[in-house]
Design a protein around this motif. Structure first.
Motif, PDB file in Angstrom:
ATOM      1  N   ASN A 148     -57.822  52.766  19.267  1.00 37.52           N
ATOM      2  CA  ASN A 148     -58.057  51.380  18.850  1.00 37.52           C
ATOM      3  C   ASN A 148     -59.240  50.703  19.515  1.00 37.52           C
ATOM      4  O   ASN A 148     -59.681  49.655  19.039  1.00 37.52           O
ATOM      5  CB  ASN A 148     -56.798  50.538  19.129  1.00 37.52           C
ATOM      6  N   ASN A 149     -59.750  51.265  20.608  1.00 39.30           N
ATOM      7  CA  ASN A 149     -60.802  50.573  21.348  1.00 39.30           C
ATOM      8  C   ASN A 149     -62.062  50.407  20.500  1.00 39.30           C
ATOM      9  O   ASN A 149     -62.586  51.392  19.958  1.00 39.30           O
ATOM     10  CB  ASN A 149     -61.134  51.342  22.626  1.00 39.30           C
ATOM     11  N   PRO A 150     -62.577  49.189  20.351  1.00 40.10           N
ATOM     12  CA  PRO A 150     -63.744  48.957  19.474  1.00 40.10           C
ATOM     13  C   PRO A 150     -65.020  49.611  19.983  1.00 40.10           C
ATOM     14  O   PRO A 150     -65.887  49.961  19.180  1.00 40.10           O
ATOM     15  CB  PRO A 150     -63.873  47.423  19.458  1.00 40.10           C
ATOM     16  N   GLU A 151     -65.154  49.796  21.284  1.00 37.49           N
ATOM     17  CA  GLU A 151     -66.362  50.442  21.806  1.00 37.49           C
ATOM     18  C   GLU A 151     -66.423  51.901  21.355  1.00 37.49           C
ATOM     19  O   GLU A 151     -67.484  52.403  20.971  1.00 37.49           O
ATOM     20  CB  GLU A 151     -66.410  50.352  23.324  1.00 37.49           C
ATOM     21  N   ILE A 152     -65.265  52.583  21.385  1.00 40.19           N
ATOM     22  CA  ILE A 152     -65.220  53.967  20.910  1.00 40.19           C
ATOM     23  C   ILE A 152     -65.556  54.012  19.428  1.00 40.19           C
ATOM     24  O   ILE A 152     -66.321  54.866  18.972  1.00 40.19           O
ATOM     25  CB  ILE A 152     -63.829  54.580  21.158  1.00 40.19           C
ATOM     26  N   GLN A 153     -64.996  53.086  18.676  1.00 44.62           N
ATOM     27  CA  GLN A 153     -65.271  53.036  17.239  1.00 44.62           C
ATOM     28  C   GLN A 153     -66.757  52.776  16.984  1.00 44.62           C
ATOM     29  O   GLN A 153     -67.341  53.342  16.063  1.00 44.62           O
ATOM     30  CB  GLN A 153     -64.419  51.948  16.589  1.00 44.62           C
ATOM     31  N   LYS A 154     -67.370  51.959  17.833  1.00 42.19           N
ATOM     32  CA  LYS A 154     -68.806  51.675  17.691  1.00 42.19           C
ATOM     33  C   LYS A 154     -69.625  52.948  17.859  1.00 42.19           C
ATOM     34  O   LYS A 154     -70.507  53.239  17.031  1.00 42.19           O
ATOM     35  CB  LYS A 154     -69.230  50.635  18.734  1.00 42.19           C
ATOM     36  N   PHE A 155     -69.339  53.715  18.906  1.00 43.00           N
ATOM     37  CA  PHE A 155     -70.097  54.950  19.138  1.00 43.00           C
ATOM     38  C   PHE A 155     -69.846  55.987  18.045  1.00 43.00           C
ATOM     39  O   PHE A 155     -70.757  56.727  17.659  1.00 43.00           O
ATOM     40  CB  PHE A 155     -69.742  55.533  20.510  1.00 43.00           C
ATOM     41  N   GLU A 156     -68.620  56.047  17.543  1.00 44.01           N
ATOM     42  CA  GLU A 156     -68.333  56.995  16.463  1.00 44.01           C
ATOM     43  C   GLU A 156     -69.096  56.629  15.193  1.00 44.01           C
ATOM     44  O   GLU A 156     -69.602  57.513  14.484  1.00 44.01           O
ATOM     45  CB  GLU A 156     -66.825  57.031  16.198  1.00 44.01           C
ATOM     46  N   LEU A 157     -69.198  55.337  14.909  1.00 44.62           N
ATOM     47  CA  LEU A 157     -69.958  54.897  13.737  1.00 44.62           C
ATOM     48  C   LEU A 157     -71.447  55.176  13.916  1.00 44.62           C
ATOM     49  O   LEU A 157     -72.137  55.555  12.961  1.00 44.62           O
ATOM     50  CB  LEU A 157     -69.714  53.403  13.480  1.00 44.62           C
ATOM     51  N   GLN A 158     -71.941  54.983  15.135  1.00 44.43           N
ATOM     52  CA  GLN A 158     -73.350  55.294  15.404  1.00 44.43           C
ATOM     53  C   GLN A 158     -73.616  56.776  15.198  1.00 44.43           C
ATOM     54  O   GLN A 158     -74.653  57.160  14.638  1.00 44.43           O
ATOM     55  CB  GLN A 158     -73.709  54.879  16.832  1.00 44.43           C
ATOM     56  N   TYR A 159     -72.690  57.610  15.639  1.00 46.36           N
ATOM     57  CA  TYR A 159     -72.844  59.059  15.463  1.00 46.36           C
ATOM     58  C   TYR A 159     -72.853  59.431  13.979  1.00 46.36           C
ATOM     59  O   TYR A 159     -73.686  60.236  13.531  1.00 46.36           O
ATOM     60  CB  TYR A 159     -71.700  59.773  16.182  1.00 46.36           C
ATOM     61  N   LYS A 160     -71.954  58.834  13.216  1.00 45.53           N
ATOM     62  CA  LYS A 160     -71.913  59.117  11.778  1.00 45.53           C
ATOM     63  C   LYS A 160     -73.201  58.641  11.087  1.00 45.53           C
ATOM     64  O   LYS A 160     -73.722  59.308  10.191  1.00 45.53           O
ATOM     65  CB  LYS A 160     -70.711  58.429  11.143  1.00 45.53           C
ATOM     66  N   ARG A 161     -73.700  57.474  11.544  1.00 45.77           N
ATOM     67  CA  ARG A 161     -74.928  56.942  10.939  1.00 45.77           C
ATOM     68  C   ARG A 161     -76.113  57.856  11.215  1.00 45.77           C
ATOM     69  O   ARG A 161     -76.910  58.152  10.306  1.00 45.77           O
ATOM     70  CB  ARG A 161     -75.203  55.536  11.482  1.00 45.77           C
ATOM     71  N   VAL A 162     -76.242  58.322  12.446  1.00 48.51           N
ATOM     72  CA  VAL A 162     -77.355  59.214  12.788  1.00 48.51           C
ATOM     73  C   VAL A 162     -77.216  60.547  12.059  1.00 48.51           C
ATOM     74  O   VAL A 162     -78.198  61.113  11.574  1.00 48.51           O
ATOM     75  CB  VAL A 162     -77.422  59.429  14.314  1.00 48.51           C
ATOM     76  N   SER A 163     -75.981  61.044  11.972  1.00 48.40           N
ATOM     77  CA  SER A 163     -75.760  62.311  11.269  1.00 48.40           C
ATOM     78  C   SER A 163     -76.132  62.201   9.793  1.00 48.40           C
ATOM     79  O   SER A 163     -76.625  63.165   9.192  1.00 48.40           O
ATOM     80  CB  SER A 163     -74.292  62.737  11.405  1.00 48.40           C
ATOM     81  N   GLU A 164     -75.901  61.023   9.215  1.00 50.33           N
ATOM     82  CA  GLU A 164     -76.219  60.832   7.797  1.00 50.33           C
ATOM     83  C   GLU A 164     -77.721  60.894   7.542  1.00 50.33           C
ATOM     84  O   GLU A 164     -78.158  61.180   6.418  1.00 50.33           O
ATOM     85  CB  GLU A 164     -75.653  59.486   7.338  1.00 50.33           C
TER      86      GLU A 164
END
Length: 407
Positions: A34-50
Motif C-alpha cells: 500500500n505504500n505510495p512511495e513504492i507505487q511511485k517507483f513501480e510506476l516509474q519503472y513501468k513508464r521507463v520500460s514502455e
C-alpha cells in the motif's frame, strides 16, 4: 523479488516470540502493498520500460505532392503534377542500440524499487520497535505508580504510630504525580509514533496498533557478513547506471553513422496533342536512393566526451556511497554490541535494586524504615528499567539497519 523475501525473513527472525514475528510480517506486507512511495517507483519503472516501444521505430515516411503551375514541356508531353515518397533508415543496429539503452535505464530504475522496499521494511520495523519501547515504558511507570501507592499506605500506617512524618507521605504522592506526568507524555508520543506507523502503511492515522508483546534480548547475535555490502542495491544501482552510459555511447556511435534513404517520385505527363508516337503522355517513375552523412560530427564527439566524464562521475559517486554505507554498518554493529552490554549492566543493577528494596521491606516489618531511601531505590529501579527497555529497542533498531545494509 527473491532478495526482498530473504531480507523480509531476516527482519522477522529478529523476534524471539512467534506472535511478534507474524505480526510484523503482516504489517510489512501491508506496507509493501500500500505504500505510495513504492507505487511511485513501480510506476516509474513501468513508464521507463514502455519507452522500449517508443524507440523501436524508424523515422517518419515523407510524402510530397507538387503541381506544376507552369507546365514544363518534355518530348513525351507536359508535366502536370508530381507525387513523391521517401523513407530514411538508420544504420544497421541503431534501433537495437536504442532498445538496449532504454532497457539499461529501466534496470537502474528497478534497483530504486528494491532500495525503496528495503528502506520501507527498515522504517516499519524501527517504528514498530519505537512503539514497543513506548508501550513498555508506560507499563513500567504504571507498575511503579502502584508500588508507590503501596509505599504510601505503609507511610500512612507509620505516621499513625509515630514512626514517619506527613512529609514522607507528601513526597511519595509528589513522586506519583511526576510518574503520572511522564506516563501522560509517553502516551502522546505513542500517538505521534502511531500516526507515523500508519502513514508508512498508508492507512488512516487513527488506526490503533494492536498491543505489542514483550521483546526479549536474543541469546546471540546473527552473523553479519560485511562482504555482502558490495552487493547492496544502492551500489548495484550505480553499476546499472554505468552500464546505461556504456549503452548510451554505443547508441551515440550508431547514430553518428550514415542514414540510408529510399524514395520514389511519380510525375504525371499529359499527352501531346496532334502527335502520335509510342511514349506520348508516358508518366515518369523515378526510384531514388539517398545517404545522410554527418560530416560535421562535433555533436557526437562531444557526446562521447560527456559519456566518459559521466562514467567517472558515477564511479566516484559509488565509492562515496560505499564509504558512507561502510560507516553506517560499522556504527550499527558497534551500537548493537553497546546495547547488549548496556542490557546486561541494567539487568544486574535492576537485580541489586530489587535486593535493596527487599531489605527495606524487611526493615519496615521490624519497625525501622527510611522513606527517603525508599524513594532513592525506587528512582534507581525506574531508571534501570527504562534503560533496559532502551537497550532492547536499540538492539532491534540497529539489527534492522544491519539487515538493510548486508542482507
Amino acid at each position: 523479488m527473491k532478495s526482498i523475501k530473504t531480507v523480509f525473513f531476516l527482519f522477522s527472525i529478529l523476534f524471539c516470540l512467534k506472535g511478534n514475528a507474524q505480526q510484523l510480517e503482516t504489517l510489512i506486507n501491508e506496507a509493501l502493498e500500500n505504500n505510495p512511495e513504492i507505487q511511485k517507483f513501480e510506476l516509474q519503472y513501468k513508464r521507463v520500460s514502455e519507452k522500449v516501444n517508443e524507440v523501436n521505430t524508424i523515422p517518419n515516411t515523407e510524402f510530397g505532392v507538387g503541381y506544376f503551375v507552369s507546365e514544363p514541356e518534355t518530348r513525351t508531353g507536359a508535366q502536370r503534377f508530381k507525387v513523391s515518397a521517401k523513407q530514411m533508415l538508420p544504420w544497421f543496429g541503431t534501433i537495437t542500440s536504442r532498445e538496449d539503452y532504454v532497457t539499461s535505464l529501466a534496470d537502474a530504475k528497478y534497483e530504486e524499487i528494491v532500495i525503496a522496499k528495503r528502506k520501507l521494511m527498515a522504517s516499519v520495523s524501527q517504528s514498530y520497535y519505537n512503539l514497543y519501547a513506548n508501550q513498555a515504558k508506560q507499563q513500567v511507570l504504571s507498575d511503579n505508580i502502584k508500588l508507590l501507592e503501596t509505599y504510601e499506605t505503609m507511610a500512612l500506617t507509620s505516621v499513625e504510630v509515630g514512626k514517619a512524618s506527613a512529609v514522607d507521605v507528601l513526597r511519595l504522592q509528589m513522586r506519583q504525580n511526576e510518574m503520572q506526568q511522564l506516563k501522560d507524555v509517553l502516551q502522546q508520543q505513542f500517538l505521534a509514533e502511531q500516526t507515523n506507523f500508519n502513514n508508512l502503511l498508508n492507512r488512516e492515522n487513527d488506526v490503533v496498533v494492536n498491543e505489542i508483546e514483550e521483546l526479549m534480548m536474543p541469546l546471540e547475535d546473527f552473523d553479519t557478513t560485511t562482504q555482502n555490502l558490495a552487493l547492496h542495491p544502492e551500489l548495484l544501482k550505480y553499476d546499472k547506471l554505468y552500464q546505461s552510459v556504456e549503452q548510451s555511447e554505443l547508441l551515440n556511435q550508431k547514430e553518428s553513422s550514415p542514414m540510408i534513404g529510399f524514395g520514389l517520385d511519380y510525375i504525371n505527363v499529359e499527352k501531346r496533342p496532334d502527335m502520335d508516337f509510342s511514349d506520348n503522355g508516358k508518366d515518369i517513375i523515378m526510384p531514388m536512393v539517398s545517404v545522410s552523412i554527418p560530416i560535421f560530427n562535433k555533436k557526437y564527439k562531444s557526446q562521447t566526451k560527456q559519456n566518459e566524464l559521466q562514467q567517472q562521475e558515477i564511479l566516484s559517486q559509488k565509492q562515496e556511497r560505499l564509504n558512507t554505507l561502510e560507516t553506517l554498518l560499522s556504527k550499527a554493529i558497534n551500537e548493537r554490541i553497546s546495547a547488549r552490554i548496556s542490557y546486561a549492566t541494567q539487568t544486574k543493577n535492576l537485580k541489586q535494586a530489587k535486593d535493596a528494596e527487599d531489605i527495606l521491606i524487611k526493615s519496615y516489618e521490624t519497625g525501622n524504615i527510611d522513606f527517603n531511601d525508599v524513594l532513592d531505590i525506587q528512582e534507581l529501579q525506574l531508571k534501570f528499567q527504562m534503560n533496559q527497555i532502551e537497550s532492547v529497542k536499540s538492539y532491534y533498531v540497529q539489527s534492522a539497519i544491519i539487515n538493510y545494509l548486508i542482507q
